[in-house]
Design a protein around this motif. Structure first.
Motif, PDB file in Angstrom:
ATOM      1  N   PRO A 183       2.708  48.763  61.270  1.00 37.11           N
ATOM      2  CA  PRO A 183       2.794  50.071  60.721  1.00 37.11           C
ATOM      3  C   PRO A 183       4.068  50.810  61.684  1.00 37.11           C
ATOM      4  CG  PRO A 183       0.407  49.587  61.279  1.00 37.11           C
ATOM      5  CD  PRO A 183       1.432  48.423  61.718  1.00 37.11           C
ATOM      6  N   ARG A 184       4.105  50.505  62.945  1.00 38.99           N
ATOM      7  CA  ARG A 184       5.166  51.208  63.647  1.00 38.99           C
ATOM      8  C   ARG A 184       6.615  50.927  63.159  1.00 38.99           C
ATOM      9  NH1 ARG A 184       6.447  50.464  69.846  1.00 38.99           N
ATOM     10  NH2 ARG A 184       7.080  48.713  69.019  1.00 38.99           N
ATOM     11  N   ILE A 185       6.769  49.624  63.011  1.00 37.77           N
ATOM     12  CA  ILE A 185       7.804  48.744  62.367  1.00 37.77           C
ATOM     13  C   ILE A 185       8.489  49.765  61.215  1.00 37.77           C
ATOM     14  CG2 ILE A 185       9.337  46.869  61.522  1.00 37.77           C
ATOM     15  CD1 ILE A 185       7.851  45.361  63.819  1.00 37.77           C
ATOM     16  N   LEU A 186       7.400  49.450  60.151  1.00 42.86           N
ATOM     17  CA  LEU A 186       7.648  50.139  58.919  1.00 42.86           C
ATOM     18  C   LEU A 186       7.783  51.817  58.880  1.00 42.86           C
ATOM     19  CD1 LEU A 186       7.910  49.664  55.646  1.00 42.86           C
ATOM     20  CD2 LEU A 186       5.321  49.943  55.641  1.00 42.86           C
ATOM     21  N   GLY A 187       7.331  52.321  59.799  1.00 43.00           N
ATOM     22  CA  GLY A 187       7.214  53.981  59.923  1.00 43.00           C
ATOM     23  C   GLY A 187       8.801  54.035  60.401  1.00 43.00           C
ATOM     24  N   MET A 188       9.440  53.313  61.298  1.00 39.26           N
ATOM     25  CA  MET A 188      10.842  53.653  61.621  1.00 39.26           C
ATOM     26  C   MET A 188      11.684  53.171  60.638  1.00 39.26           C
ATOM     27  SD  MET A 188      10.900  54.647  64.597  1.00 39.26           S
ATOM     28  CE  MET A 188      12.649  54.703  64.955  1.00 39.26           C
ATOM     29  N   PHE A 189      11.540  51.966  59.860  1.00 32.51           N
ATOM     30  CA  PHE A 189      12.171  51.928  58.486  1.00 32.51           C
ATOM     31  C   PHE A 189      12.322  52.947  57.767  1.00 32.51           C
ATOM     32  CE2 PHE A 189      11.143  46.978  57.898  1.00 32.51           C
ATOM     33  CZ  PHE A 189      11.692  46.833  59.153  1.00 32.51           C
ATOM     34  N   LEU A 190      11.250  53.715  57.264  1.00 34.47           N
ATOM     35  CA  LEU A 190      11.132  54.831  56.590  1.00 34.47           C
ATOM     36  C   LEU A 190      11.962  55.872  57.203  1.00 34.47           C
ATOM     37  CD1 LEU A 190       7.627  54.616  55.184  1.00 34.47           C
ATOM     38  CD2 LEU A 190       9.564  53.890  54.133  1.00 34.47           C
ATOM     39  N   LEU A 191      11.818  56.040  58.551  1.00 33.73           N
ATOM     40  CA  LEU A 191      12.433  57.400  59.088  1.00 33.73           C
ATOM     41  C   LEU A 191      14.020  57.049  58.969  1.00 33.73           C
ATOM     42  CD1 LEU A 191      12.303  59.920  60.841  1.00 33.73           C
ATOM     43  CD2 LEU A 191      12.384  58.338  62.824  1.00 33.73           C
TER      44      LEU A 191
END
Length: 415
Positions: free
Chosen positions: A233-241
């Motif tokens: 979730p954190r990795i994907l969150g940074m992708f989206l950021l």
């Protein structure tokens, strides 16, 4: 599709680490992205150096492996300024790169999803090779898997990307903190387990046979696989950021978004360092009440403070790049950044040859302080080699090898 070397104004360059970017011409590159990527490669090497040279289990159990003022100081420095920050930067750049890739593909009349999917498959295969046969701590495979989830968001508006990013980045901290398992309590049992793990791994990686190392490498790879999935979730969150920043074109035109970039830099730096320093303060406090908050604040600093500091570093270097004197100083980092995939894999090859028994066998013999200097030396070598390579070629060797169906020879640089 044009071949490299046939038309300087319509070239396609491919870059690995999961953030491949199509550029219409060399002078249209966003230089600050290459610079930030190059700086992140250094930060990741600083962190990975401990995992190259020490037991994964011992590190996971938070066992103190090295004594002495300089080692402790180096570890504190790394905890505050480096750990977790630069891998978050890489995740940000992955999402940023996907949007640039899409825009470039559309401009060239190419189908974005099939083209990007092939890049992800190539990244996945390289990740398997890296993790199974070179070093267990691979991140490429996970980026490839999450890249397919990222594709679900490529049509979203910037506001939607930002909302999903915040939600995903908040998910893991909330779950962990609400569960009450915010940290790993120190105990004599855990310390003993860590010391035994260090002896076991040193015997294998430091003096064992290649087959024994390969077996242990696969065991450690499985351990990291489970751990990385927890952080999806954190990795994907940074992708989206990163995708949000790319769609807003904030880093395309920093001067046009100067006030916004400055505000982001100030806020993320203040709150990010604040959370990290609270964890450090409670760690060294002699007050049992204050020290009791350490586990809670440590997790808060790692899961919330680190992404904030990643964004701080990105905006901080972007602002520095606006100053002519700093632009000259920062540009050398772009050489490493343009060959990030090649340099990332090369670091694993070099370091396993230094520490494993089929190389120099220095596993378990290099402390934190010496490891930072060794990492810096390796990076300087990579910077020199990258600059020499890019004087002749447009991309790194592994960037080219990742897409053999596109090229018959390594593309020469067009002057």
């Amino acid at each position: 599709m044009n071949r490299f070397g046939t038309n300087a104004s319509n070239q396609i360059s491919f870059k690995e680490r999961g953030d491949a970017i199509i550029n219409l011409s060399a002078n249209e590159r966003i230089q600050i992205i290459d610079i930030i990527r190059g700086i992140a490669i250094l930060g990741i090497l600083f962190v990975n150096m401990s995992f190259y040279s020490s037991s994964l289990m011992a590190i996971s159990l938070q066992v103190e492996l090295w004594q002495g003022f300089w080692n402790k100081s180096a570890e504190l420095f790394r905890n505050i300024f480096i750990d977790e920050k630069f891998i978050n930067i890489f995740s940000f750049l992955f999402g940023f790169g996907m949007i640039l890739f899409k825009e470039g593909a559309i401009a060239k009349g190419r189908r974005f999803i099939p083209l990007f999917s092939r890049r992800l498959i190539a990244l996945f295969l390289f990740g398997l090779i890296h993790g199974w046969f070179i070093w267990y701590g691979d991140i490429l495979l996970h980026y490839a898997v999450l890249g397919f989830f990222l594709l679900l968001f490529h049509k979203c508006k910037p506001r939607t990307l930002l909302i999903w990013s915040i939600l995903l980045l908040s998910l893991l901290p909330i779950v962990i903190l609400m569960s009450g398992n915010a940290g790993m309590p120190a105990s004599s049992d855990l310390s003993r387990m860590g010391q035994e793990a260090m002896k076991h791994d040193t015997a294998i990686y430091g003096s064992g046979s290649f087959i024994a190392i390969q077996n242990q490498r696969f065991i450690d790879w499985n351990s990291t696989l489970i751990n990385q999935i927890l952080f999806y979730p954190r990795i994907l969150g940074m992708f989206l950021l990163g995708s949000y920043f790319a769609k807003r074109k904030i880093l395309h035109n920093i001067s046009g978004h100067l006030r916004l970039v400055k505000n982001i830099c100030k806020c993320t730096g203040l709150f990010g360092f604040g959370l990290i320093m609270l964890g450090v303060f409670t760690q060294y406090s002699s007050n049992p009440v204050i020290a009791g908050w350490h586990d809670f604040l440590f997790v808060l600093g790692m899961l919330v403070g680190s992404p904030l500091l990643a964004l701080f570093y990105i905006t901080f270097f972007a602002l520095l790049f606006q100053k002519e004197n700093w632009k000259r100083r920062l540009l050398p980092f772009s050489f490493v950044g343009k060959m990030a995939f090649t340099n990332y894999i090369a670091q694993s090859v070099i370091c396993t040859l230094i520490f494993y028994s089929y190389g120099l066998g220095l596993y378990g013999k290099v402390g934190t302080f010496a490891g930072l200097w060794l990492a810096l030396g390796i990076y300087i070598l990579q910077l020199i080699v990258s600059r020499l390579w890019l004087q002749k070629y447009q991309m790194g060797l592994l960037e080219w090898m990742a897409y053999p169906h596109l090229f018959t020879s390594i593309p020469l640089k067009i002057s």
